[in-house]
Design a protein around this motif. Structure first.
Motif, PDB file in Angstrom:
ATOM      1  N   ILE A  45      -3.799  70.929  45.247  1.00  0.00           N
ATOM      2  CA  ILE A  45      -3.914  69.972  44.145  1.00  0.00           C
ATOM      3  C   ILE A  45      -2.597  69.218  43.998  1.00  0.00           C
ATOM      4  O   ILE A  45      -1.524  69.815  43.970  1.00  0.00           O
ATOM      5  CB  ILE A  45      -4.350  70.660  42.826  1.00  0.00           C
ATOM      6  CG1 ILE A  45      -4.491  69.629  41.707  1.00  0.00           C
ATOM      7  CG2 ILE A  45      -3.428  71.789  42.411  1.00  0.00           C
ATOM      8  CD1 ILE A  45      -5.240  70.130  40.485  1.00  0.00           C
ATOM      9  N   GLY A  46      -2.706  67.870  43.985  1.00  0.00           N
ATOM     10  CA  GLY A  46      -1.531  67.030  43.776  1.00  0.00           C
ATOM     11  C   GLY A  46      -1.488  66.655  42.307  1.00  0.00           C
ATOM     12  O   GLY A  46      -1.130  67.458  41.440  1.00  0.00           O
ATOM     13  N   GLY A  47      -1.895  65.437  41.986  1.00  0.00           N
ATOM     14  CA  GLY A  47      -1.950  65.020  40.586  1.00  0.00           C
ATOM     15  C   GLY A  47      -3.195  65.516  39.880  1.00  0.00           C
ATOM     16  O   GLY A  47      -3.271  65.511  38.650  1.00  0.00           O
ATOM     17  N   GLY A  48      -4.202  65.900  40.637  1.00  0.00           N
ATOM     18  CA  GLY A  48      -5.440  66.420  40.055  1.00  0.00           C
ATOM     19  C   GLY A  48      -6.371  65.349  39.517  1.00  0.00           C
ATOM     20  O   GLY A  48      -7.427  65.652  38.956  1.00  0.00           O
ATOM     21  N   THR A  49      -6.026  64.076  39.679  1.00  0.00           N
ATOM     22  CA  THR A  49      -6.814  63.017  39.021  1.00  0.00           C
ATOM     23  C   THR A  49      -8.182  62.801  39.665  1.00  0.00           C
ATOM     24  O   THR A  49      -9.071  62.240  39.038  1.00  0.00           O
ATOM     25  CB  THR A  49      -6.053  61.668  39.018  1.00  0.00           C
ATOM     26  OG1 THR A  49      -5.818  61.273  40.376  1.00  0.00           O
ATOM     27  CG2 THR A  49      -4.741  61.760  38.275  1.00  0.00           C
ATOM     28  N   ASN A  50      -8.370  63.245  40.878  1.00  0.00           N
ATOM     29  CA  ASN A  50      -9.698  63.170  41.497  1.00  0.00           C
ATOM     30  C   ASN A  50     -10.317  64.568  41.579  1.00  0.00           C
ATOM     31  O   ASN A  50     -11.476  64.777  41.217  1.00  0.00           O
ATOM     32  CB  ASN A  50      -9.591  62.535  42.881  1.00  0.00           C
ATOM     33  CG  ASN A  50     -10.945  62.276  43.513  1.00  0.00           C
ATOM     34  OD1 ASN A  50     -11.156  62.588  44.672  1.00  0.00           O
ATOM     35  ND2 ASN A  50     -11.871  61.710  42.766  1.00  0.00           N
ATOM     36  N   LEU A  51      -9.527  65.522  42.023  1.00  0.00           N
ATOM     37  CA  LEU A  51     -10.066  66.873  42.232  1.00  0.00           C
ATOM     38  C   LEU A  51     -10.612  67.470  40.936  1.00  0.00           C
ATOM     39  O   LEU A  51     -11.700  68.064  40.930  1.00  0.00           O
ATOM     40  CB  LEU A  51      -8.958  67.764  42.818  1.00  0.00           C
ATOM     41  CG  LEU A  51      -9.375  69.195  43.139  1.00  0.00           C
ATOM     42  CD1 LEU A  51     -10.507  69.227  44.154  1.00  0.00           C
ATOM     43  CD2 LEU A  51      -8.183  69.990  43.678  1.00  0.00           C
ATOM     44  N   LEU A  52      -9.892  67.309  39.844  1.00  0.00           N
ATOM     45  CA  LEU A  52     -10.345  67.948  38.601  1.00  0.00           C
ATOM     46  C   LEU A  52     -11.607  67.287  38.052  1.00  0.00           C
ATOM     47  O   LEU A  52     -12.480  67.951  37.516  1.00  0.00           O
ATOM     48  CB  LEU A  52      -9.223  67.967  37.555  1.00  0.00           C
ATOM     49  CG  LEU A  52      -8.054  68.886  37.936  1.00  0.00           C
ATOM     50  CD1 LEU A  52      -6.987  68.897  36.858  1.00  0.00           C
ATOM     51  CD2 LEU A  52      -8.513  70.312  38.238  1.00  0.00           C
ATOM     52  N   ASP A  53     -11.730  65.975  38.231  1.00  0.00           N
ATOM     53  CA  ASP A  53     -12.982  65.298  37.832  1.00  0.00           C
ATOM     54  C   ASP A  53     -14.157  65.885  38.619  1.00  0.00           C
ATOM     55  O   ASP A  53     -15.226  66.168  38.066  1.00  0.00           O
ATOM     56  CB  ASP A  53     -12.907  63.798  38.158  1.00  0.00           C
ATOM     57  CG  ASP A  53     -12.243  63.003  37.043  1.00  0.00           C
ATOM     58  OD1 ASP A  53     -11.890  63.616  36.026  1.00  0.00           O
ATOM     59  OD2 ASP A  53     -12.075  61.783  37.218  1.00  0.00           O
ATOM     60  N   LEU A  54     -13.955  66.052  39.917  1.00  0.00           N
ATOM     61  CA  LEU A  54     -15.044  66.547  40.767  1.00  0.00           C
ATOM     62  C   LEU A  54     -15.312  68.032  40.480  1.00  0.00           C
ATOM     63  O   LEU A  54     -16.443  68.502  40.595  1.00  0.00           O
ATOM     64  CB  LEU A  54     -14.706  66.328  42.246  1.00  0.00           C
ATOM     65  CG  LEU A  54     -14.610  64.851  42.665  1.00  0.00           C
ATOM     66  CD1 LEU A  54     -14.147  64.728  44.116  1.00  0.00           C
ATOM     67  CD2 LEU A  54     -15.950  64.135  42.495  1.00  0.00           C
ATOM     68  N   TYR A  55     -14.281  68.747  40.091  1.00  0.00           N
ATOM     69  CA  TYR A  55     -14.467  70.156  39.724  1.00  0.00           C
ATOM     70  C   TYR A  55     -15.306  70.247  38.446  1.00  0.00           C
ATOM     71  O   TYR A  55     -16.245  71.022  38.347  1.00  0.00           O
ATOM     72  CB  TYR A  55     -13.107  70.841  39.530  1.00  0.00           C
ATOM     73  CG  TYR A  55     -13.254  72.280  39.107  1.00  0.00           C
ATOM     74  CD1 TYR A  55     -13.653  73.251  40.025  1.00  0.00           C
ATOM     75  CD2 TYR A  55     -13.030  72.662  37.790  1.00  0.00           C
ATOM     76  CE1 TYR A  55     -13.827  74.578  39.636  1.00  0.00           C
ATOM     77  CE2 TYR A  55     -13.196  73.982  37.391  1.00  0.00           C
ATOM     78  CZ  TYR A  55     -13.591  74.931  38.315  1.00  0.00           C
ATOM     79  OH  TYR A  55     -13.767  76.231  37.920  1.00  0.00           O
ATOM     80  N   LYS A  56     -14.959  69.390  37.481  1.00  0.00           N
ATOM     81  CA  LYS A  56     -15.659  69.445  36.190  1.00  0.00           C
ATOM     82  C   LYS A  56     -17.143  69.128  36.348  1.00  0.00           C
ATOM     83  O   LYS A  56     -17.979  69.651  35.639  1.00  0.00           O
ATOM     84  CB  LYS A  56     -15.010  68.481  35.190  1.00  0.00           C
ATOM     85  CG  LYS A  56     -13.716  69.056  34.601  1.00  0.00           C
ATOM     86  CD  LYS A  56     -13.141  68.171  33.527  1.00  0.00           C
ATOM     87  CE  LYS A  56     -12.167  67.195  34.108  1.00  0.00           C
ATOM     88  NZ  LYS A  56     -11.534  66.308  33.150  1.00  0.00           N
ATOM     89  N   SER A  57     -17.469  68.263  37.307  1.00  0.00           N
ATOM     90  CA  SER A  57     -18.896  67.946  37.485  1.00  0.00           C
ATOM     91  C   SER A  57     -19.561  68.858  38.522  1.00  0.00           C
ATOM     92  O   SER A  57     -20.723  68.659  38.866  1.00  0.00           O
ATOM     93  CB  SER A  57     -19.078  66.468  37.843  1.00  0.00           C
ATOM     94  OG  SER A  57     -18.220  66.120  38.886  1.00  0.00           O
ATOM     95  N   GLY A  58     -18.834  69.857  39.005  1.00  0.00           N
ATOM     96  CA  GLY A  58     -19.458  70.846  39.900  1.00  0.00           C
ATOM     97  C   GLY A  58     -19.560  70.406  41.347  1.00  0.00           C
ATOM     98  O   GLY A  58     -20.201  71.071  42.164  1.00  0.00           O
ATOM     99  N   ILE A  59     -18.931  69.296  41.685  1.00  0.00           N
ATOM    100  CA  ILE A  59     -19.040  68.794  43.065  1.00  0.00           C
ATOM    101  C   ILE A  59     -18.034  69.510  43.970  1.00  0.00           C
ATOM    102  O   ILE A  59     -18.342  69.846  45.108  1.00  0.00           O
ATOM    103  CB  ILE A  59     -18.857  67.267  43.073  1.00  0.00           C
ATOM    104  CG1 ILE A  59     -20.062  66.666  42.367  1.00  0.00           C
ATOM    105  CG2 ILE A  59     -18.732  66.722  44.499  1.00  0.00           C
ATOM    106  CD1 ILE A  59     -19.851  65.276  41.869  1.00  0.00           C
TER     107      ILE A  59
END
Ligand SMILES: Cc1cc2nc3c(=O)[nH]c(=O)nc-3n(C[C@H](O)[C@H](O)[C@H](O)COP(=O)(O)OP(=O)(O)OC[C@H]3O[C@@H](n4cnc5c(N)ncnc54)[C@H](O)[C@@H]3O)c2cc1C
Ligand code: SF4
Length: 327
Positions: free
Chosen positions: A27-41
């Motif tokens: 995880i770098g800034g998390g600005t994409n990964l965390l969005d995708l984590y929250k939606s279960g992708i």
């Protein structure tokens, strides 16, 4: 309940050791990964935070090029004096992306690995997405495909790559430095992202556990460059079509150039035929129009994105006119 652990990497070796374990995700800034984590992708079991590794500097190379650390924020990369003056197209591309707040968080490495914004990929309510669930089909082909690819797509996936930075980096002939369990390697930026083929689940050639450590820019190819981004809103919107151009113009004749398109394919798309038509020619309106037509000669539009076939030549013309000092 999904369990998720978090560890901050102490150094590069520690990052690779943790990141190579099954279920780990950097995880770098998390600005994409965390969005995708929250939606279960995205469903990692461990986040390996690499954002504080000492890989966030921008330094000159002995050959006259520049190395941008993968953990540098998008803001730092775009505003570095040497990027602004020698690689203007890169600075413009980054500053055209997202918002100031996002650019402050987002890292260079994370920007190159952000996932597609295809609506059917980002919404798990849709069952048919070969990128998210290999073998399930592609809802976009017969669905609402306004933002999708017109070049290089396959019957498995017609998604586009969303990164503005990547388009400029291909135009600058950048190289991606990677470190992983099998050592270090360097991949030309043009080969880093891949076309979907029958395995659209893989966006890039990165191997499991590999970490982007830096981007190397060769000495500037030409002084004139420009990034054009056409989007629905002036900010907070991804490219419908974009063009990065680097132009070596002498006495109005194009000695050499690079033309790379964004928003039209699964990867930044180098418009080689258009470049060939312009190389050695005066930068006339006629030559620009022929180059624009050549860039979309092989396009395969879908029901909702046929407008891109007209938009690409117009964006190319704008980029060339501005880079060439005509606008
Ligand atoms: C509302 C919104 C608008 C946006 N608009 C634009 C836009 O117009 N143009 C544009 O280009 N971008 C845009 N973005 C995307 C934004 O720039 C990306 O979210 C960001 O660049 C990702 O960087 P990050 O460091 O936060 O990555 P993360 O979310 O931390 O990671 C993204 C992916 O990269 C992996 N990763 C991160 N760092 C490394 C590394 N060093 N090595 C290996 N793997 C790594 C992660 O595991 C993950 O898979 C937008 C984002 C949002 C939320
Ligand atoms: S275009 Fe690609 S990402 Fe979008 S639904 Fe089809 S397979 Fe999924």
């Amino acid at each position: 309940m999904h369990s998720l652990s978090y560890e901050r990497a102490r150094d590069l070796a520690h990052a690779i050791e943790l990141g190579s374990e099954p279920g780990s995700k950097y995880i770098g800034g998390g600005t994409n990964l965390l969005d995708l984590y929250k939606s279960g992708i995205e469903r990692p079991v461990r986040l390996v935070d690499v954002s504080r590794l000492a890989l966030n500097g921008v330094e000159e190379l002995t050959d006259g090029g520049l190395r941008i650390g993968a953990m540098a924020s998008n803001t730092v990369a775009a505003n570095h004096p040497l990027v602004r003056t020698r690689y203007r197209v890169l600075s413009e591309a980054i500053l055209n992306g997202a918002t100031a707040q996002l650019r402050n968080m987002a890292t260079v490495g994370g920007n190159l690995l952000q996932r597609t914004r295809c609506y059917y990929f980002t919404d798990p309510a849709f069952e048919h997405c070969n990128k998210r669930v290999p073998g399930s089909g592609c809802a976009a082909i017969d669905g609402f495909n306004r933002i999708h690819a017109i070049l290089g797509a396959s019957p498995s996936c017609i998604a586009t790559n969303p990164s503005d930075m990547a388009v400029a980096l291909v135009a600058l002939d950048a190289r991606v430095r990677l470190a992983g369990p099998d050592g270090e390697r360097v991949v030309p930026m043009a080969d880093f992202h891949r076309l979907p083929g029958d395995q659209p689940q893989f966006d890039t050639v990165i191997a499991p556990g590999e970490l982007i450590t830096a981007i190397d820019l060769p000495p500037p190819f030409a002084a004139q460059s420009h990034y054009v981004k056409v989007r629905d809103r002036a900010s907070y919107a991804f490219a419908l079509v974009s063009v990065a151009t680097v132009l070596d113009l002498q006495c109005d004749v194009v000695r050499d150039l690079r033309l790379v398109l964004g928003g039209v394919a699964h990867k930044p798309w180098r418009a080689v035929e258009a470049e060939d038509l312009l190389r050695g020619q005066p930068l006339s309106e006629d030559a620009i129009a022929r180059a624009g037509a050549a860039a979309v000669a092989g396009a395969q539009p879908y029901v909702h994105n046929a407008f891109k076939v007209e938009l690409v030549p117009r964006a190319i013309a704008r980029a060339l006119r501005i880079a060439g000092g005509r606008a």
